[in-house]
Design a protein around this motif. Structure first.
Motif, mmCIF file in Angstrom:
data_model
loop_
_atom_site.group_PDB
_atom_site.id
_atom_site.type_symbol
_atom_site.label_atom_id
_atom_site.label_comp_id
_atom_site.label_asym_id
_atom_site.label_seq_id
_atom_site.Cartn_x
_atom_site.Cartn_y
_atom_site.Cartn_z
ATOM 1 N N ASP A 37 -9.432 56.586 61.233
ATOM 2 C CA ASP A 37 -7.973 56.491 61.292
ATOM 3 C C ASP A 37 -7.435 57.862 61.645
ATOM 4 O O ASP A 37 -7.599 58.831 60.890
ATOM 5 C CB ASP A 37 -7.402 56.020 59.946
ATOM 6 C CG ASP A 37 -7.757 54.577 59.627
ATOM 7 O OD1 ASP A 37 -8.097 53.827 60.560
ATOM 8 O OD2 ASP A 37 -7.690 54.196 58.446
ATOM 9 N N GLY A 40 -2.199 60.335 63.873
ATOM 10 C CA GLY A 40 -0.964 59.766 64.416
ATOM 11 C C GLY A 40 -1.191 58.377 64.960
ATOM 12 O O GLY A 40 -2.324 57.920 65.105
ATOM 13 N N GLY A 41 -0.103 57.722 65.232
ATOM 14 C CA GLY A 41 -0.177 56.383 65.802
ATOM 15 C C GLY A 41 0.937 55.513 65.256
ATOM 16 O O GLY A 41 1.626 55.892 64.314
ATOM 17 N N SER A 42 1.097 54.352 65.825
ATOM 18 C CA SER A 42 2.216 53.480 65.462
ATOM 19 C C SER A 42 1.961 52.656 64.202
ATOM 20 O O SER A 42 2.897 52.114 63.620
ATOM 21 C CB SER A 42 2.552 52.544 66.631
ATOM 22 O OG SER A 42 1.418 51.764 66.968
ATOM 23 N N ASP A 43 0.715 52.551 63.765
ATOM 24 C CA ASP A 43 0.409 51.797 62.556
ATOM 25 C C ASP A 43 0.511 52.688 61.326
ATOM 26 O O ASP A 43 0.424 53.909 61.421
ATOM 27 C CB ASP A 43 -0.992 51.193 62.639
ATOM 28 C CG ASP A 43 -1.092 50.124 63.712
ATOM 29 O OD1 ASP A 43 -0.158 49.307 63.830
ATOM 30 O OD2 ASP A 43 -2.101 50.121 64.440
ATOM 31 N N GLY A 46 -2.134 55.177 61.138
ATOM 32 C CA GLY A 46 -2.379 55.913 62.381
ATOM 33 C C GLY A 46 -3.020 54.975 63.380
ATOM 34 O O GLY A 46 -2.902 53.754 63.279
ATOM 35 N N THR A 47 -3.714 55.517 64.335
ATOM 36 C CA THR A 47 -4.461 54.704 65.279
ATOM 37 C C THR A 47 -5.866 54.518 64.716
ATOM 38 O O THR A 47 -6.508 55.484 64.314
ATOM 39 C CB THR A 47 -4.530 55.380 66.659
ATOM 40 O OG1 THR A 47 -3.196 55.532 67.163
ATOM 41 C CG2 THR A 47 -5.365 54.565 67.638
ATOM 42 N N GLN A 122 2.796 67.693 59.361
ATOM 43 C CA GLN A 122 3.665 67.461 60.506
ATOM 44 C C GLN A 122 4.376 68.773 60.808
ATOM 45 O O GLN A 122 5.237 69.212 60.065
ATOM 46 C CB GLN A 122 4.695 66.360 60.169
ATOM 47 C CG GLN A 122 5.607 65.990 61.289
ATOM 48 C CD GLN A 122 4.896 65.208 62.378
ATOM 49 O OE1 GLN A 122 3.834 64.646 62.156
ATOM 50 N NE2 GLN A 122 5.479 65.163 63.549
#
Length: 128
Positions: A37, A40-43, A46-47, A122
């Motif tokens: 995992d 970052g990512g939309s889930d 993460g991705t 972040q």
């Protein structure tokens, strides 16, 4: 050697391979169906990348940030779980630099990594 010693050695070897940008050496220490995992990512997690695609994901990071480096400050093992604390640095092809602390949470099957969940502060990139 104990399984804890083996797992600690696996983490040391994985991060050495990260810093050599050696994707084959990284995945050699993971199960064939390892789940990664990303930071970052939309889930919510993460991705999610699984299996052989993990190798390609790391190769893509290194292609985009040729100086990517993880400075490890600690590996901690707790049964079949572990975490590694590190500071990531890298400069992308546009000259934008990232410097941020992070942690990876690992799950093991025997001495091999079966799961890797990455977390990173972040923080905005800046012109190098």
């Amino acid at each position: 050697m104990s399984i804890e010693t083996d797992r600690h050695a696996t983490l040391v070897e994985i991060f050495e391979a990260f810093n050599r940008h050696d994707a084959d050496a990284v995945v050699a220490r993971m199960t064939e169906d390892c789940v990664f995992d990303t930071v970052g990512g939309s889930d919510v997690h993460g991705t999610r990348i699984q299996g052989r695609a993990v190798r390609d994901a790391f190769a893509a990071v290194w292609a985009g940030m040729p100086d990517a480096h993880w400075e490890v400050t600690r590996h901690t093992i707790a049964g079949d779980r572990a975490f590694s604390e590190w500071t990531f640095t890298g400069t992308d092809r546009q000259g934008m630099r990232t410097e941020a602390e992070g942690v990876d949470l690992f799950t093991f099957e025997g001495p091999r990594v079966a799961g890797k969940r990455a977390f990173r502060k972040q923080r905005p990139s800046f012109k190098a």
